[in-house]
Design a protein around this motif. Structure first.
Motif, mmCIF file in Angstrom:
data_model
loop_
_atom_site.group_PDB
_atom_site.id
_atom_site.type_symbol
_atom_site.label_atom_id
_atom_site.label_comp_id
_atom_site.label_asym_id
_atom_site.label_seq_id
_atom_site.Cartn_x
_atom_site.Cartn_y
_atom_site.Cartn_z
ATOM 1 N N ALA A 554 0.823 -1.210 0.000
ATOM 2 C CA ALA A 554 0.000 0.000 0.000
ATOM 3 C C ALA A 554 0.858 1.261 0.000
ATOM 4 O O ALA A 554 0.526 2.266 -0.639
ATOM 5 N N CYS A 557 2.385 1.779 -3.673
ATOM 6 C CA CYS A 557 1.480 1.903 -4.825
ATOM 7 C C CYS A 557 1.403 3.367 -5.253
ATOM 8 O O CYS A 557 1.017 4.240 -4.463
ATOM 9 N N GLY A 560 -2.411 4.634 -5.165
ATOM 10 C CA GLY A 560 -3.237 4.368 -3.998
ATOM 11 C C GLY A 560 -4.402 3.433 -4.232
ATOM 12 O O GLY A 560 -5.464 3.582 -3.600
ATOM 13 N N CYS A 561 -4.212 2.438 -5.102
ATOM 14 C CA CYS A 561 -5.312 1.506 -5.366
ATOM 15 C C CYS A 561 -5.298 0.317 -4.409
ATOM 16 O O CYS A 561 -6.166 -0.548 -4.467
ATOM 17 N N THR A 563 -5.759 -0.801 -0.636
ATOM 18 C CA THR A 563 -6.332 -0.302 0.619
ATOM 19 C C THR A 563 -6.422 -1.421 1.644
ATOM 20 O O THR A 563 -6.347 -2.600 1.318
ATOM 21 N N GLY A 564 -6.616 -1.034 2.921
ATOM 22 C CA GLY A 564 -6.742 -1.999 4.006
ATOM 23 C C GLY A 564 -5.953 -1.541 5.218
ATOM 24 O O GLY A 564 -5.481 -0.399 5.293
ATOM 25 N N ASP A 565 -5.795 -2.460 6.174
ATOM 26 C CA ASP A 565 -5.005 -2.139 7.356
ATOM 27 C C ASP A 565 -4.327 -3.402 7.850
ATOM 28 O O ASP A 565 -4.557 -4.499 7.340
ATOM 29 N N TYR A 570 -5.003 -6.402 3.232
ATOM 30 C CA TYR A 570 -5.037 -5.441 2.139
ATOM 31 C C TYR A 570 -5.622 -6.088 0.874
ATOM 32 O O TYR A 570 -5.561 -7.311 0.682
ATOM 33 N N ASP A 573 -7.734 -2.715 -5.754
ATOM 34 C CA ASP A 573 -8.886 -2.318 -6.565
ATOM 35 C C ASP A 573 -8.479 -2.423 -8.032
ATOM 36 O O ASP A 573 -7.764 -1.574 -8.565
#
Length: 596
Positions: A554, A557, A560-561, A563-565, A570, A573
């Motif tokens: 993340a 990238c 910013g495609c 996402t997660g934590d 993660y 997209d």
């Protein structure tokens, strides 16, 4: 090493260090090796005991720079300037072979080869006419002028079964006979050294390593058909070949082998070089001749064929470099010798430029009828990294792709045509399981579209429409109807194009459609590229079983495609992903893969 032959004068007590100075080895540093050897010879005052000889290509290009030491016939590969010191101290000064620099592939690479066209490449200095003569050079010319009538020469070439090595494989002797039969005071002999196929470097290597063999053959051809002037058409992108050919022409004239009353006999013949600007279409015979005349290189309709009306409107024969390089050996050894090699309809040997996904890239010469398996595995050393062999593309943009199902096919003119490919000039590009065959077809069509002379609509417009369809398919927008239209258009172009280049341009598409239609359908129906090559169809996926939720992907990238934590993991997209591959490269746990 029997395939490369030996040096004359091995009993003179002199150590000969042959250094490859073909384009491949030169680009990887062989000139620095020569400089270091020269310095060591001078330092140790060994001028009378050691000779460094500049040669052409040895063939095992994957392991250059290469040097070979006679009389022991020891080949050293991947030789850098620092290795020269060890070779000098150990081998030259003390007679101890440096085993670490010897190739593990040398014996396999040469064991099944038979060098006729390449017979002198790697064992003589191409810039020294005396070395060519020492190896039997110009003996064929002397025999022809002193002992044979033109009809005898024509009959010898016809009986040998020699076919053109540059395209369709037309019998060379028949072509010569057509020109000889024409009643004209002016006739011409042309050599096609344009060699525009991607991955092909056979003709270049012969001109770099043995230019006098081509000169000798062209003089013989001129005598046979009644011509007194010849032209070598060579692309300007071959500077080493052009330089060595120029040197060879000058030396031949100084020795009375070109010009008036050759060898003191009543025959005149001269040669000139014409440089091409790199247009692929100038490999076609009529386009080449128009270029020599100073016109734009465009093909014309045939008949009349060049043997009747060619260069400057006069009877002309055109052969490529490899074809001509066989002629002196046929004259000296006899047509029966040559015709005993190869297959019933494809006599002699063929030179191939092995490239692509193969361990031993380089130049090989094998008898016609050698199987594809023998070339790829026994000589070529197989596919790198244990990958699976998928296909081989022969004949350049005019050829086709042969699938692994036909790996035991004997390679000759007719067997390749039966598989919807062709011999062409001899390029052989190997592909493994990671190759997308749709993308390969697109690559060759891009080349053809870019190189089309534009004279006829089937080639100028038709190939562009084919490329548009292939682009649509590789971007996931194709339909099954597109495949049928693509195939129909390809067949129509083959029927309607003006010259051989346009007529064969659809071959890579037709052959991949025939043998790899499932890949086309995967692109169209499933919207995926099985090989993961076509960018628009790639999907990057994070494997939750491997992912350590570190968040590195993340953070790297660029758009910013991802996402997660760190608690929930993660995901990518796919609608935003630009398929740059940065996340795959940076993930330390190899948790991200292209899901094709």
């Amino acid at each position: 090493m029997q395939a490369l032959g030996n040096r004359v004068g091995n009993d003179d007590g002199i150590i000969y260090i042959m250094t490859c100075c073909g384009t491949g080895c030169t680009s990887s540093g062989s000139l620095k090796d020569r400089e270091r050897l020269a310095a060591l010879i001078e330092r140790d005052n060994m001028q009378d005991k050691v000779r460094v000889v500049k040669t052409g290509c040895f063939g095992l290009c994957a392991e250059g720079p290469i040097i070979m030491i006679f009389p022991e016939n020891i080949m050293y590969t991947n030789v850098g300037p620092d290795d020269i010191n060890e070779i000098w101290e150990s081998h030259i000064m003390n007679g101890h072979i440096v085993e670490r620099l010897r190739s593990e592939n040398e014996l396999d690479f040469f064991s099944k080869q038979m060098r006729i066209a390449l017979r002198n490449c790697g064992r003589i200095d191409p810039e020294n006419i005396d070395e060519y003569i020492a190896f039997g050079g110009y003996e064929a010319l002397e025999k022809v002028l002193a002992e044979m009538d033109p009809e005898d020469v024509l009959e010898t070439i016809k009986k040998s079964g020699l076919r053109g090595r540059g395209g369709g494989g037309f019998p060379a002797g028949v072509k010569w006979q057509f020109a000889a039969d024409q009643k004209s005071r002016e006739k011409y002999v042309c050599c096609n050294a344009d060699e525009g196929d991607p991955g092909a470097f056979m003709d270049r290597s012969v001109l770099e390593g043995d230019p006098h063999s081509v000169i000798e053959a062209m003089i013989i051809a001129g005598y046979a058909i009644g011509a007194h002037q010849g032209y070598v058409y060579v692309r300007a992108e071959y500077p080493i070949a052009v330089e060595r050919l120029s040197i060879a022409l000058k030396q031949a004239k100084e020795y009375g082998l070109l010009g008036k009353d050759i060898l003191g006999l009543d025959f005149d013949f001269d040669l000139e070089i014409r440089l091409g600007a790199g247009a692929f279409v100038c490999g076609e015979e009529t386009a080449l001749m128009r270029s020599i005349e100073g016109n734009r290189g465009e093909p014309r309709t045939k008949p009349p064929f060049p043997a009747v009306k060619g260069l400057f409107g006069k009877p002309t024969i055109l052969n490529n470099v490899e074809t001509l390089a066989n002629v002196p050996q046929i004259i000296m050894n006899g047509p029966e010798w040559f015709s005993s090699i190869g297959t019933e309809k494809s006599k002699g040997t063929k030179v191939f430029a092995l490239g692509g996904k193969i361990n031993n890239t380089g130049l090989v010469e094998v008898p016609m009828g050698t199987t594809l398996r023998e070339i790829l595995y026994d000589i070529g050393g197989g596919i790198p990294n244990g990958k699976k062999f998928k296909a081989v593309q022969t004949g350049g943009p005019s050829g086709g792709c042969i699938s692994a199902d036909y790996i035991d096919t004997p390679i000759d003119y007719d067997s390749l045509l039966a598989l919807e490919s062709m011999m062409g000039s001899g390029g052989m590009i190997v592909m493994d399981e990671d190759t997308c065959m749709v993308d390969i077809a697109k690559f060759y069509l891009e080349f053809t579209v870019d190189e089309s002379c534009g004279k006829c609509p089937p080639c100028r417009i038709g190939t562009k429409r084919m490329l548009e369809m292939l682009t649509k398919i590789t971007e996931g927008e194709g339909t099954l109807e597109d495949l049928d239209e693509l195939e129909d258009l390809a067949h129509n172009i083959k029927k309607g194009a003006l010259c051989g280049l346009g007529q064969t341009a659809p071959n890579p598409v037709l052959s991949t459609l025939k043998y790899f239609r499932d890949e086309y359908e995967a692109h169209v129906v499933d919207k995926r590229c099985p090989a993961g090559v076509c960018v628009a169809l790639q999907r990057y996926v994070i494997n939750p079983d491997i992912c350590k939720k570190c968040g590195i992907c993340a953070s790297v990238c660029p758009i910013g495609c991802i996402t997660g934590d760190r608690e929930n993991g993660y995901s990518i997209d796919s609608t935003k992903c630009i398929k740059c591959g940065t996340c795959v490269e940076k993930c330390p746990f190899k948790a991200i893969a292209k899901n094709a």
